[in-house]
Motif scaffolding. Structure first.
Motif, short mmCIF file in Angstrom:
data_model
loop_
_atom_site.label_atom_id
_atom_site.label_comp_id
_atom_site.label_asym_id
_atom_site.label_seq_id
_atom_site.Cartn_x
_atom_site.Cartn_y
_atom_site.Cartn_z
N GLY A 41 0.66 -1.05 -0.12
CA GLY A 41 -0.06 0.04 0.34
C GLY A 41 0.58 1.44 -0.09
N CYS A 42 2.18 0.82 -0.31
CA CYS A 42 3.22 2.24 -0.18
C CYS A 42 2.78 2.79 -2.36
N GLN A 43 3.98 4.48 -1.93
CA GLN A 43 3.19 5.16 -3.28
C GLN A 43 4.71 5.07 -4.67
N ARG A 44 5.10 4.86 -5.41
CA ARG A 44 6.59 5.44 -5.68
C ARG A 44 7.14 6.57 -5.45
N ILE A 45 8.03 6.70 -4.76
CA ILE A 45 8.68 7.91 -4.61
C ILE A 45 9.42 8.62 -5.90
N ASP A 46 8.63 9.48 -6.70
CA ASP A 46 9.24 9.93 -8.71
C ASP A 46 10.31 11.15 -8.29
N PRO A 61 19.84 16.05 -3.48
CA PRO A 61 19.07 14.71 -2.49
C PRO A 61 20.00 13.72 -2.62
N HIS A 62 19.97 12.45 -1.60
CA HIS A 62 20.99 11.98 -1.52
C HIS A 62 21.44 10.34 -3.23
N ARG A 63 22.43 9.95 -3.08
CA ARG A 63 22.15 9.91 -4.38
C ARG A 63 20.88 8.31 -4.32
N PHE A 64 20.63 7.46 -2.26
CA PHE A 64 19.60 6.65 -2.78
C PHE A 64 18.55 6.92 -3.76
N LEU A 65 18.65 8.98 -3.64
CA LEU A 65 16.90 8.78 -4.06
C LEU A 65 16.89 9.05 -5.76
N ARG A 66 18.18 10.27 -5.97
CA ARG A 66 18.89 10.61 -7.47
C ARG A 66 18.16 8.68 -8.10
N ARG A 67 19.03 7.88 -7.29
CA ARG A 67 18.91 6.76 -8.30
C ARG A 67 17.87 5.68 -7.93
N GLY A 68 17.15 5.97 -7.32
CA GLY A 68 15.51 5.46 -7.34
C GLY A 68 15.92 4.14 -5.86
N LEU A 69 17.18 3.95 -5.36
CA LEU A 69 17.04 2.58 -4.24
C LEU A 69 16.02 3.34 -3.49
N PHE A 70 15.55 4.08 -3.00
CA PHE A 70 14.67 4.33 -2.19
C PHE A 70 13.33 5.31 -2.50
N PHE A 71 12.19 4.08 -2.89
CA PHE A 71 11.73 3.99 -4.37
C PHE A 71 10.65 4.23 -4.27
N PRO A 109 20.62 1.48 5.28
CA PRO A 109 19.97 2.31 5.72
C PRO A 109 19.94 3.86 7.15
N PHE A 110 20.98 3.33 7.71
CA PHE A 110 22.11 4.30 8.43
C PHE A 110 22.35 5.69 7.12
N MET A 111 23.00 5.08 6.92
CA MET A 111 23.59 6.05 5.88
C MET A 111 22.45 7.00 4.81
N PHE A 112 21.33 6.59 4.76
CA PHE A 112 20.39 7.12 4.73
C PHE A 112 19.36 7.83 5.30
#
Lengths: 371, 256
Positions: A41-46, A61-71, A109-112
């Motif tokens: 029941g989530c949504q994509r981080i676009d 933004p953090h590279r995890f966001l830029r690269r869709g790793l946290f999605f 997860p701690f880095m993020f």
């Protein structure tokens, strides 16, 4: 009327992906993230959301966001709305301290979370579920508490801000308002529901049934009266990972499957060169001709996570895919990146004392937590 | 920049806040007021102490305040008081001063969350007129008037600064990293190395990718500094703990 043969039944089972608190396994073709997003029941981080975060925090933004790793997210837009209005929120994450050995996957997860703390300038509570490990693993209470403190040291070495961070272990902290919230939560969930979510069986000890409220309680600010007073309006944002699997399965029980924060540069080089599955071709000639298969290449996946420079990453991917860059060169770059990261972590970790752990874990006020 | 009584009164008039004004000889304590005034003079030392207004205030028509000077008292209703407070960006919080909540390990002061977390910019001392006859009382009755009111955090829109609040910069590691890098790079490295290489600093800095360098150096610097901050905090935390344990409050210096 023939019933399905056992072979056919198993086939069907293998195709389904499983994601629950204790098991993550992919169906054919890897984890289906779209299905996952739906299932939870989530949504994509676009891209728009990532841009919005960048604007609100006045930084890239953090590279995890830029690269869709946290999605994926739930209600992240609402949190951003309230933040934009000048309201605050706090962060909550945690770890089950089952082993002393932390690998890079554990740090993600701690880095993020550290990035979120720095970017939004908000406080963070970190829960070490030593009670959970006692219930699920064959460990004594003392060992679990000791592991919690040891893990706390590596967490501190990730660079959390002591003025905004409260680390606690369940065995030490549970009580008072936190416990009241646990009991209130436990009154809201039926046994049937818990079994449905967590897959408990009647043979499981009742401690397992009563554990989930412990992990839910930190989402409520009233659980931390020394931090938030009786304020029950403060919203909580919880970054978490789904314990990545795929064919890069890192496991704390297989030392060669992951890079540990205690590894030496030599060990890192050895592991990457010998054990990291390559998507390159078997010979240089073939490689120059066909290029590499990025989908199965493990070093590229690691670089995706740990190489900061977007341009360099793109260049490596292109050159590798087109066959102009060789596996050895990609691995060499990866070894550089990982060695740098691990060395930095080790330097910080060496400075973490028992007294520092005491300070992070003291139920103290954090007057500068929103400053 | 400090404000005068006249500026404050003019501002109230601008905001169309009705009030009545009484000039009187300087009085320093409530006891020296006419005893039939049932309500309290609100006094708040700007920024350091926080005084909560009594819940009894909330519906009252007549609240008494010194407008930055203690030879005048103005009277206004609590709703007009709210109007003024909101106009200066402060969210009023009404609490019950007569309640006595139990404060202990699991129950910190229940109003703690209303206390502003940042230190406000201190302004000049407000004007205080002292007649010779009252001079001896001055040291014992620090009734400086100010207009600091607690900001309510968490909810409420009293905070005009939204996204990027100014942190306490001495402990801001990120800021420190940037300062060190900029100082080291521009003041020392660029100037010294360019001299040695017979280039101008502009020529040298155009050859170097300073932003890229910053990207490489910053995580390392940040990690080191964050650990230093944690170690310093830990030492302070220990020291404070030991002081209280061994000497109690007597071990802590007095600010008076």
């Amino acid at each position: 009327m023939a019933t399905a043969t056992p072979a056919a039944e198993t086939e069907v089972k293998e195709e389904e992906q499983v994601v629950n608190p204790w098991e993550v396994s992919a169906g054919k073709g890897g984890i289906d993230y779209d299905k996952l997003v739906d299932q939870f029941g989530c949504q994509r981080i676009d891209a728009a959301l990532v841009d919005r975060i960048a604007r609100l925090t006045a930084r890239p933004p953090h590279r995890f966001l830029r690269r869709g790793l946290f999605f994926a997210h739930r209600d992240l837009s609402e949190v951003l709305d309230l933040y934009e209005r000048g309201e605050k929120f706090y962060l909550y994450t945690g770890r089950g301290p089952s082993s002393e050995a932390l690998h890079l996957g554990h740090l993600i997860p701690f880095m993020f979370t550290k990035y979120l703390q720095d970017a939004f300038k908000v406080p963070l509570v970190i829960q070490l579920t030593d009670d959970e490990k006692f219930l699920w693993k064959n460990l004594t209470v003392e060992e679990c508490k000791r592991l919690a403190r040891e893990n706390a040291k590596d967490i501190i070495a990730c660079g959390f801000d002591v003025e905004r961070t409260f680390i606690f272990s369940d065995f030490e902290f549970v009580g008072g308002k936190f416990y009241e919230n646990m009991v209130k939560i436990s009154k809201c969930v039926t046994c049937n529901k818990a079994v449905g979510i967590f897959g408990f069986s009647p043979e499981d000890p009742i401690g397992k049934y009563s554990f989930p409220p412990v992990q839910a309680a930190p989402s409520f600010p009233s659980s931390f009266p020394h931090l938030f007073g009786g304020n029950n309006q403060l919203r909580c944002l919880i970054p978490c990972a789904i314990d990545q699997g795929e064919n890069t399965k890192m496991s704390a029980s297989d030392p060669n499957s992951a890079i540990y924060v205690t590894d030496t540069p030599k060990e890192i080089k050895n592991k990457v060169n010998r054990y990291a599955f390559s998507g390159g071709q078997d010979s240089i000639e073939l490689h120059r001709k066909l290029g590499a298969n990025l989908d199965v290449d493990v070093p590229i996946k690691y670089l995706n996570f740990f190489l900061e420079d977007d341009d360099e990453l793109e260049r490596i991917k292109t050159e590798y895919k087109e066959g102009r860059m060789l596996t050895g060169e990609v691995k060499q770059r990866l070894v550089e990146v990982l060695s740098g990261m691990v060395a930095r972590h080790q330097r910080a970790r060496a400075q973490v004392t028992e007294e520092m752990v005491d300070a992070f874990m003291a139920a103290r006020p954090l007057p500068n937590m929103f400053g | 920049m400090g404000y005068t009584k006249d500026q404050l009164l003019a501002r109230l008039q601008e905001l169309k806040i009705d009030f009545t004004c009484y000039d009187h000889p300087v009085v320093l304590t409530v006891e020296e007021q006419d005893k039939k005034h049932r309500l309290y003079v609100v006094s708040a030392l700007e920024g350091t102490k926080v005084d909560m207004k009594n819940q009894g205030f909330k519906s009252k028509q007549s609240c008494y305040f010194h407008p930055l000077t203690n030879d005048v008292t103005i009277v206004l209703s609590s709703s007009n008081l709210d109007k003024f407070l909101i106009s200066i960006g402060k969210q009023p919080a009404y609490v019950d001063l007569e309640a006595s909540p139990v404060v202990g390990k699991d129950n910190p002061p229940d109003l703690a969350h209303l206390v502003p977390s940042d230190t406000p910019i201190s302004s000049e001392q407000p004007v205080q007129n002292v007649t010779p006859a009252n001079a001896t009382h001055q040291n014992n009755a620090p009734k400086e008037t100010g207009k600091a009111k607690p900001k309510v955090q968490g909810k409420g829109a009293g905070n005009s600064q939204s996204k990027v609040d100014k942190p306490n910069s001495a402990t801001d590691v990120e800021k420190c990293v940037n300062d060190v890098f900029d100082t080291f790079m521009s003041r020392f490295f660029l100037s010294e190395v360019s001299k040695k290489l017979n280039l101008t600093t502009e020529e040298l800095s155009s050859k170097l990718d300073l932003d890229g360098l910053r990207g490489l150096v910053a995580p390392e610097l940040e990690s080191t500094m964050m650990i230093l901050k944690s170690a310093s905090y830990t030492a302070g935390f220990e020291a404070g703990f030991e002081t209280m344990l061994n000497n109690g409050l007597k071990g802590c210096p007095s600010r008076k």
